[in-house]
Scaffold this active site. Structure first.
Site, PDB file in Angstrom:
ATOM      1  N   ASP A 330       0.859  -1.185   0.000  1.00  0.00           N
ATOM      2  CA  ASP A 330       0.000   0.000   0.000  1.00  0.00           C
ATOM      3  C   ASP A 330       0.901   1.243   0.000  1.00  0.00           C
ATOM      4  OD1 ASP A 330      -2.167   1.677   0.141  1.00  0.00           O
ATOM      5  OD2 ASP A 330      -3.039   0.789   1.935  1.00  0.00           O
ATOM      6  N   GLU A 527     -10.041   7.216   5.193  1.00  0.00           N
ATOM      7  CA  GLU A 527      -8.948   6.599   5.963  1.00  0.00           C
ATOM      8  C   GLU A 527      -8.899   7.152   7.397  1.00  0.00           C
ATOM      9  OE1 GLU A 527      -5.379   5.887   3.707  1.00  0.00           O
ATOM     10  OE2 GLU A 527      -6.450   6.075   1.825  1.00  0.00           O
TER      11      GLU A 527
HETATM   12  C1  BGC Z   1      -5.109   3.178   0.756  1.00  0.00           C
HETATM   13  C2  BGC Z   1      -5.423   2.104  -0.258  1.00  0.00           C
HETATM   14  C3  BGC Z   1      -5.474   2.705  -1.646  1.00  0.00           C
HETATM   15  C4  BGC Z   1      -4.146   3.384  -1.938  1.00  0.00           C
HETATM   16  C5  BGC Z   1      -4.038   3.965  -3.337  1.00  0.00           C
HETATM   17  C6  BGC Z   1      -3.899   4.008   0.353  1.00  0.00           C
HETATM   18  O1  BGC Z   1      -3.775   5.121   1.172  1.00  0.00           O
HETATM   19  O2  BGC Z   1      -4.881   2.579   2.016  1.00  0.00           O
HETATM   20  O3  BGC Z   1      -6.630   1.476   0.076  1.00  0.00           O
HETATM   21  O4  BGC Z   1      -5.769   1.727  -2.591  1.00  0.00           O
HETATM   22  O5  BGC Z   1      -3.963   4.428  -0.994  1.00  0.00           O
HETATM   23  O6  BGC Z   1      -4.762   5.133  -3.483  1.00  0.00           O
END
Ligand code: BGC
Length: 638
Positions: A330, A527
């Site tokens: 990630d 998030e």
């Molecule tokens: C998130 C992921 C996401 C990625 C790409 C990260 O901050 O945890 O779920 O797919 O960013 O945008």
């Protein structure tokens, strides 16, 4: 003899330091020159390829094509494939081919200058053209977070966030949504989606609850596999990503490594029994459904950072589950909280990481990988295995065979058939939690309706985050979307009076309303920015319910939120309560159910807590303080 050695004279120390610096600088320069030399000379000395190479033959079996291509690649070309870069971090467009980058992404919805479907397509095609112009012509994976439709693109269909689909609980519906999403993605040239999300939220204080289907592993198992089938359906397929491996949703409160967050990016209590019986099944089903990419989480599994956990990544995912695709980290995940990026790279790749979402500095990554390989810290075999997995996904997707200009028309984006699927999904996701005196569905005799609340006339709020912007938008700023208020207005006949005031200031109203509808909820968040110790309604919404109570015979509260909220007194004050989750662009779907054109059928995808002391709550209703949640998972009146 003195006990301490005499100190050197300052000017000598300085001289010595500067000669040290000189040697270090010389070494660094040599290393830099050597890596550039390795990067470019290797390519220049290779012979041009014949066009009948096995890997270019669409009739050859995938594994043969992978072997053939791999055998032609230089070390720098292999390392380049392992890099996933945020598109705005590309320093020079020519780097895409020069480094042979494996993938690009639109992080946090990063958009093209011309932010419309044609602009997105032009941008992705341009990157693809640059990549395929390289020596071996290896196409790019281009990734996006189309987690509830291709929602960063203005005019796209915005489906309910996953938690609403968990409430609807229908794999066939999820498959259709994924199919529609794949088409909208492909119309803009995007071939990789960072979905489905298989997290299992047990703590509603977490800011990512709505990204998941349910706290029930069985629901996530069924719906996640359906999503993969829909996304990777036929020849206009999009690569799906099972995320986040593994254990997201039951991190401990206040355990986050990110100083801005409380629970996101925190510690999951490691437990082998729970790993095997609860967390693994959704991933196992996704792998069986054909998923060829898995994203690791930013959480910690017990004492270990997930990205360095060889047991989980290599032994369990690749070994036990037989996963043949590639594992991607990630956002900045392999470096997060680490002092040395070099050591972090070595540990993550050796644990089984195949592609690294850097997402910024690819030059350093390439340097570190090259050096680690030269020093014998990362073997040729490990690199070959990683690249083989990435190439396998690219061949399986047909990227080498379908010209990048393959056309899915822009007209699929936000098309009527797709909006109809979304509207159906909205109506099926609503959960009727309370209905005293059968106030719902609204009676045909209803003459006057007051509508209030922060989410009534706000397509941004009803869509939630990962819409237009990463953190979402506020107000009616989702192009093509219908607000819940507009949906209500569309449904009533001429004789019915619908009066709206966000704050329920109906003091001047001639008479009491038959029904007051409070459409209340949360502002958008994504998030850890949505971590809240007390997820409750805002003051303005609480007031709106109170005021509606005074001026309406009956009060219906529609909760537009990414999670169950702590709202005991508001539940008490209402005649009816409906959980609408984050319905997306089709507000009409809410009205369909309020007016009885569709029956209520949704069931709670996780328990609804009465107070924060109960958190976390397991899917079986077992709470932290031992008391029963307000409503159990599976609850929903009909
Ligand atoms: C998130 C992921 C996401 C990625 C790409 C990260 O901050 O945890 O779920 O797919 O960013 O945008």
């Amino acid at each position: 003899m003195p006990l301490t050695a005499p100190t050197k004279k300052p000017h000598l120390q300085k001289q010595r330091r500067s000669s040290h610096r000189f040697v270090l600088a010389a070494l660094a320069t040599l290393l830099l020159i050597a890596s550039f030399f390795m990067l470019f000379t290797a390519k220049n000395t290779l012979l041009p390829l014949s066009t009948d190479a096995v890997y270019l033959r669409s009739d050859a079996p995938v594994e043969l094509r992978v072997d053939d291509l791999l055998s032609r690649m230089t070390l720098p070309e292999k390392i380049g494939q392992m890099a996933l870069v945020e598109k705005n971090s590309i320093k020079n467009e020519s780097d895409i081919a020069a480094y042979g980058l494996g993938g690009l992404l639109s992080g946090a919805g990063a958009k093209p200058t011309q932010n419309d479907p044609a602009g997105w397509k032009k941008m992705v095609d341009r990157y693809q053209q640059l990549a395929t112009g390289s020596r071996l012509g290896i196409p790019l994976l281009y990734g996006a977070d189309a987690v509830h439709g291709h929602a960063h693109v203005p005019g796209a269909t915005v489906f309910p966030h996953s938690i609403g689909l968990g409430a609807a609980g229908d794999p066939e519906l999820v498959e259709r949504i994924a199919r529609a999403t794949a088409l909208e993605l492909r119309a803009t040239g995007i071939n990789w989606n960072f979905a489905p999300n298989l997290d299992l939220p047990e703590d509603t204080r977490w800011g990512r609850v709505y990204e998941a289907y349910s706290s029930d592993s069985k629901v996530a198992t069924e719906l996640g596999a359906a999503y993969v089938r829909g996304l990777q359906g036929d020849d206009t397929t999009v690569l799906g990503t099972l995320k986040h491996f593994i254990g997201l949703g039951s991190m401990e409160w206040n355990s986050s490594f990110n100083k801005n967050f409380r629970i996101d990016q925190g510690v999951t209590v490691a437990d082998e029994a729970k790993l095997q019986s609860i967390y693994i099944p959704p991933f196992a089903a996704g792998v069986d459904a054909g998923a060829l990419s898995v994203m690791t989480g930013l959480n910690q599994w017990g004492k270990h950072s997930l990205v360095t956990d060889k047991y989980l990544i290599t032994d369990v995912l690749k070994g036990q589950l037989g996963f043949q695709g590639f594992v991607v980290s990630d956002w900045y995940g392999i470096y997060e909280g680490r002092r040395s990026r070099f050591v972090a790279t070595v540990e993550a790749v050796n644990a089984g990481m195949d592609m690294v979402m850097l997402p910024f500095d690819y030059e350093t990554f390439v340097r570190h990988m090259t050096l680690a390989n030269r020093l014998g810290l990362i073997s040729d075999e490990r690199i070959d295995d990683a690249v083989r997995r990435i190439l396998r996904a690219k061949f399986a997707l047909g990227l080498f065979d379908v010209p990048s200009a393959e056309v899915v028309p822009f007209t699929v984006i936000g098309s009527i058939p797709h909006r109809q699927i979304a509207r159906e999904a909205v109506s099926r996701s609503l959960v009727l939690l309370k209905n005293e005196g059968d106030v719902l569905p609204l009676q045909p005799a209803t003459q006057r309706i007051y509508v209030a609340g922060s989410a009534a006339d706000n397509t941004g709020r009803q869509s939630g985050a990962w819409t237009i912007e990463w953190q979402g938008v506020d107000g009616n700023s989702v192009p093509g979307a219908t607000s819940i208020l507009a949906g209500i207005r569309e449904q009533v006949s001429g004789g019915v009076d619908v009066v709206y005031d966000k704050e329920a200031d109906f003091a001047g109203g001639a008479s009491k309303a038959d029904v007051g509808i409070a459409v209340v909820g949360e502002g958008s968040y994504a998030e850890g920015w949505g971590d809240r110790e007390y997820p409750i309604l805002d003051e303005v919404d609480r007031k709106a319910i109170e005021r509606l109570r005074e001026v309406s015979e009956k009060v219906v509260v529609v909760v537009v939120s990414g999670r169950p909220l702590l709202m005991e007194s508001e539940i008490e004050a209402a005649d009816a309560v409906v959980a609408a989750w984050l319905p997306g662009s089709e507000g009409g779907g809410v009205a369909d159910v309020l007016f009885g054109h569709q029956a209520f059928s949704g069931k709670l995808p996780l328990p609804w807590p009465a107070r924060s002391e109960q958190l976390p709550i397991g899917p079986d209703g077992s709470s932290s303080d031992g008391s029963a949640p307000h409503w159990q998972l599976g609850f929903g009146l009909e």
